[in-house]
Design a protein around this motif. Structure first.
Motif, PDB file in Angstrom:
ATOM      1  N   UNK A 186       3.689  14.154   0.540  1.00  0.00           N
ATOM      2  CA  UNK A 186       4.742  13.579  -0.300  1.00  0.00           C
ATOM      3  C   UNK A 186       4.135  12.581  -1.283  1.00  0.00           C
ATOM      4  N   UNK A 187       3.277  11.709  -0.768  1.00  0.00           N
ATOM      5  CA  UNK A 187       2.658  10.705  -1.638  1.00  0.00           C
ATOM      6  C   UNK A 187       1.701  11.358  -2.619  1.00  0.00           C
ATOM      7  N   UNK A 188       1.063  12.441  -2.196  1.00  0.00           N
ATOM      8  CA  UNK A 188       0.217  13.179  -3.127  1.00  0.00           C
ATOM      9  C   UNK A 188       1.017  13.800  -4.261  1.00  0.00           C
ATOM     10  N   UNK A 189       2.178  14.355  -3.939  1.00  0.00           N
ATOM     11  CA  UNK A 189       3.041  14.928  -4.977  1.00  0.00           C
ATOM     12  C   UNK A 189       3.498  13.846  -5.954  1.00  0.00           C
ATOM     13  N   UNK A 190       3.872  12.694  -5.425  1.00  0.00           N
ATOM     14  CA  UNK A 190       4.311  11.600  -6.302  1.00  0.00           C
ATOM     15  C   UNK A 190       3.155  11.109  -7.172  1.00  0.00           C
ATOM     16  N   UNK A 191       1.957  11.087  -6.604  1.00  0.00           N
ATOM     17  CA  UNK A 191       0.784  10.720  -7.393  1.00  0.00           C
ATOM     18  C   UNK A 191       0.605  11.680  -8.559  1.00  0.00           C
ATOM     19  N   UNK A 238       5.238   3.848  -2.392  1.00  0.00           N
ATOM     20  CA  UNK A 238       6.204   4.785  -1.837  1.00  0.00           C
ATOM     21  C   UNK A 238       7.335   4.007  -1.176  1.00  0.00           C
ATOM     22  N   UNK A 239       8.210   3.454  -2.035  1.00  0.00           N
ATOM     23  CA  UNK A 239       9.335   2.664  -1.539  1.00  0.00           C
ATOM     24  C   UNK A 239      10.543   3.525  -1.191  1.00  0.00           C
ATOM     25  N   UNK A 240      10.443   4.841  -1.420  1.00  0.00           N
ATOM     26  CA  UNK A 240      11.585   5.735  -1.186  1.00  0.00           C
ATOM     27  C   UNK A 240      11.101   7.011  -0.496  1.00  0.00           C
ATOM     28  N   UNK A 241      10.539   6.912   0.722  1.00  0.00           N
ATOM     29  CA  UNK A 241      10.038   8.107   1.398  1.00  0.00           C
ATOM     30  C   UNK A 241      11.127   9.169   1.561  1.00  0.00           C
ATOM     31  N   UNK A 242      10.701  10.398   1.570  1.00  0.00           N
ATOM     32  CA  UNK A 242      11.540  11.600   1.692  1.00  0.00           C
ATOM     33  C   UNK A 242      12.264  11.943   0.395  1.00  0.00           C
ATOM     34  N   UNK A 243      12.204  11.066  -0.590  1.00  0.00           N
ATOM     35  CA  UNK A 243      12.795  11.359  -1.896  1.00  0.00           C
ATOM     36  C   UNK A 243      11.676  11.454  -2.928  1.00  0.00           C
ATOM     37  N   UNK A 244      12.022  11.859  -4.157  1.00  0.00           N
ATOM     38  CA  UNK A 244      10.999  11.966  -5.197  1.00  0.00           C
ATOM     39  C   UNK A 244      10.732  10.643  -5.892  1.00  0.00           C
ATOM     40  N   UNK A 245      11.502   9.611  -5.577  1.00  0.00           N
ATOM     41  CA  UNK A 245      11.395   8.360  -6.314  1.00  0.00           C
ATOM     42  C   UNK A 245      10.137   7.581  -5.932  1.00  0.00           C
ATOM     43  N   UNK A 246       9.614   6.841  -6.888  1.00  0.00           N
ATOM     44  CA  UNK A 246       8.401   6.054  -6.690  1.00  0.00           C
ATOM     45  C   UNK A 246       8.501   4.796  -7.552  1.00  0.00           C
ATOM     46  N   UNK A 254      -6.157   7.179 -12.247  1.00  0.00           N
ATOM     47  CA  UNK A 254      -6.785   7.803 -11.087  1.00  0.00           C
ATOM     48  C   UNK A 254      -6.379   7.137  -9.777  1.00  0.00           C
ATOM     49  N   UNK A 255      -5.275   6.380  -9.803  1.00  0.00           N
ATOM     50  CA  UNK A 255      -4.799   5.724  -8.590  1.00  0.00           C
ATOM     51  C   UNK A 255      -4.047   6.678  -7.675  1.00  0.00           C
ATOM     52  N   UNK A 256      -3.535   6.146  -6.590  1.00  0.00           N
ATOM     53  CA  UNK A 256      -2.776   6.905  -5.601  1.00  0.00           C
ATOM     54  C   UNK A 256      -1.505   6.146  -5.253  1.00  0.00           C
ATOM     55  N   UNK A 257      -0.456   6.874  -4.918  1.00  0.00           N
ATOM     56  CA  UNK A 257       0.766   6.240  -4.425  1.00  0.00           C
ATOM     57  C   UNK A 257       0.504   5.704  -3.025  1.00  0.00           C
ATOM     58  N   UNK A 258       0.835   4.432  -2.821  1.00  0.00           N
ATOM     59  CA  UNK A 258       0.493   3.734  -1.586  1.00  0.00           C
ATOM     60  C   UNK A 258       1.683   3.633  -0.640  1.00  0.00           C
ATOM     61  N   UNK A 259       1.403   3.762   0.645  1.00  0.00           N
ATOM     62  CA  UNK A 259       2.428   3.521   1.653  1.00  0.00           C
ATOM     63  C   UNK A 259       2.725   2.029   1.747  1.00  0.00           C
ATOM     64  N   UNK A 260       3.938   1.711   2.169  1.00  0.00           N
ATOM     65  CA  UNK A 260       4.367   0.319   2.303  1.00  0.00           C
ATOM     66  C   UNK A 260       4.919   0.119   3.713  1.00  0.00           C
ATOM     67  N   UNK A 261       4.500  -0.927   4.421  1.00  0.00           N
ATOM     68  CA  UNK A 261       5.048  -1.172   5.760  1.00  0.00           C
ATOM     69  C   UNK A 261       6.551  -1.400   5.705  1.00  0.00           C
ATOM     70  N   UNK A 262       7.246  -0.934   6.747  1.00  0.00           N
ATOM     71  CA  UNK A 262       8.673  -1.203   6.832  1.00  0.00           C
ATOM     72  C   UNK A 262       9.533   0.007   7.101  1.00  0.00           C
ATOM     73  N   UNK A 263       8.925   1.206   7.120  1.00  0.00           N
ATOM     74  CA  UNK A 263       9.707   2.389   7.496  1.00  0.00           C
ATOM     75  C   UNK A 263       9.120   2.991   8.770  1.00  0.00           C
ATOM     76  N   UNK A 264       9.852   3.899   9.378  1.00  0.00           N
ATOM     77  CA  UNK A 264       9.428   4.540  10.614  1.00  0.00           C
ATOM     78  C   UNK A 264       9.026   5.972  10.290  1.00  0.00           C
TER      79      UNK A 264
END
Length: 372
Positions: free
Chosen positions: A116-121, A355-363, A137-147
């Motif tokens: 998912x994060x690769x697609x958003x990247x 990646x503040x909106x996991x499972x969705x396309x938003x970034x 050349x960056x990457x979409x980063x995970x953010x603590x706070x989801x399960x």
């Protein structure tokens, strides 16, 4: 964006351009991901049509069904209703309401979180390259706070049902799917805090929905801008003062912070949340037309999804800031505004995506612009 969000727009009724193709099915190989939560499929002759397909992954062979489109349309929309050759990144959706013809709230429940994060990247890179001529050349980063990508949404809207239940709308539709448990909704309410500081927020006011968002956004903006004592800062689309509050602390009593917000209630609350800031309610472009026209050292831009747009960008560059931090919830709008900044000599110096909106396309992106 820190003002109340508008409800998602429903597709406008369009005049049909010939025979409807809705319901027709085609076997196809899925192409690259596109901005908006779908992938591109190019149907060969005799159709010779681009179809934006949901519930698919690049490289898969699928059976797709057209959900929107007539003979004369330039492109169609569709769903992958059967996967004939699956991607190794495909998983069973954890939510029983996800999939073709079901709830339209999530785009990527069928995709592993890393992919998912690769697609958003890929989407962020494509939008920056195509609309602003910028290579990132960056990457979409995970953010603590989801399960594991779930239970992060601290505010959720449902459609009330006549039987007392609740539901969610289908994708691009007013049809409602009854929902018992939305798996991205947080199980506990979230306090309005950032880096240990409490903020007053209206009951229907905007606050970042991912619990990790306020901390990571404030930290990133401050690290990028590096505000110094005595500097002046403009916080545009300031909402309830998330960034202004920390800018006031950073520039100190010898500095100056001006917070401009279009929503009257949010603006009034920012005055409470940001003692020491000058708070002005009103349309950002309109306020900048007639006030605060002196130079500022720093600017924070956190506009609505459509972006700041040319009038606001040009107001910003006329104040000759040494640095601008742009917080964007739409990479296309960000890229268009970056291109306008570039016309005036402001270049992208850094960009992080979260990646503040996991499972969705938003970034969510935070970009740093500097002169020269």
């Amino acid at each position: 964006m820190t003002a109340p969000r508008r409800p998602a727009r429903r597709p406008r009724a369009r005049t049909p351009k010939g025979r409807s193709r809705v319901g027709e099915r085609f076997e196809a190989v899925v192409g690259p991901v596109a901005h908006g939560g779908h992938c591109v499929v190019r149907l060969p002759e005799p159709e010779s049509r681009v179809v934006f397909v949901r519930h698919a992954l690049p490289g898969e062979r699928v059976l797709l069904e057209i959900t929107e489109g007539t003979e004369g349309d330039r492109f169609w929309r569709g769903d992958a209703v059967e996967v004939l050759e699956a991607s190794p990144d495909r998983v069973a959706a954890p939510c029983p309401y996800a999939g073709p013809g079901r709830c339209g709230g999530c785009d990527f429940q069928h995709v592993t979180l890393p992919r998912q994060r690769g697609l958003k990247t890929e989407v962020v890179r494509e939008q920056l390259s195509r609309l602003a001529g910028i290579a990132w050349d960056g990457e979409v980063e995970a953010v603590p706070g989801d399960d594991h990508g779930l239970r992060w949404r601290t505010r959720q809207r449902y459609v009330p049902l006549r039987d007392g239940g609740r539901g969610m709308r289908k994708h691009r539709s007013n049809d409602v799917v009854p929902i018992e448990d939305c798996l991205i909704e947080a199980t506990e309410p979230s306090g309005h805090t950032a880096l240990g500081r409490h903020f007053e927020v209206a009951d229907d006011g905007f606050w970042q929905v991912h619990p990790g968002a306020p901390d990571v956004l404030v930290t990133t903006v401050l690290e990028m801008l590096r505000p110094q004592p005595g500097e002046s800062a403009l916080d545009l689309y300031a909402g309830v003062g998330l960034f202004a509050a920390f800018l006031v602390e950073a520039v100190g009593r010898s500095g100056r912070v001006v917070a401009i917000e279009g929503d009257d209630v949010a603006s009034a609350l920012s005055a409470t949340n940001c003692p020491g800031a000058e708070v002005q309610a009103g349309d950002v472009a309109g306020v900048l037309d007639s006030a605060f026209d002196e130079p500022f050292d720093l600017v924070v831009l956190d506009p609505p999804r459509e972006g700041a747009r040319r009038p606001v960008v040009e107001h910003v560059v006329r104040r000759t800031p040494r640095a601008v931090a742009y917080v964007a919830c739409d990479p296309a709008a960000l890229a268009r505004d970056l291109a306008i900044f570039a016309e005036h000599g402001y270049a992208l110096s850094a960009l992080r995506a979260f990646d503040l909106f996991p499972m969705t396309h938003h970034v969510e992106c935070v970009a740093l612009l500097t002169r020269g």
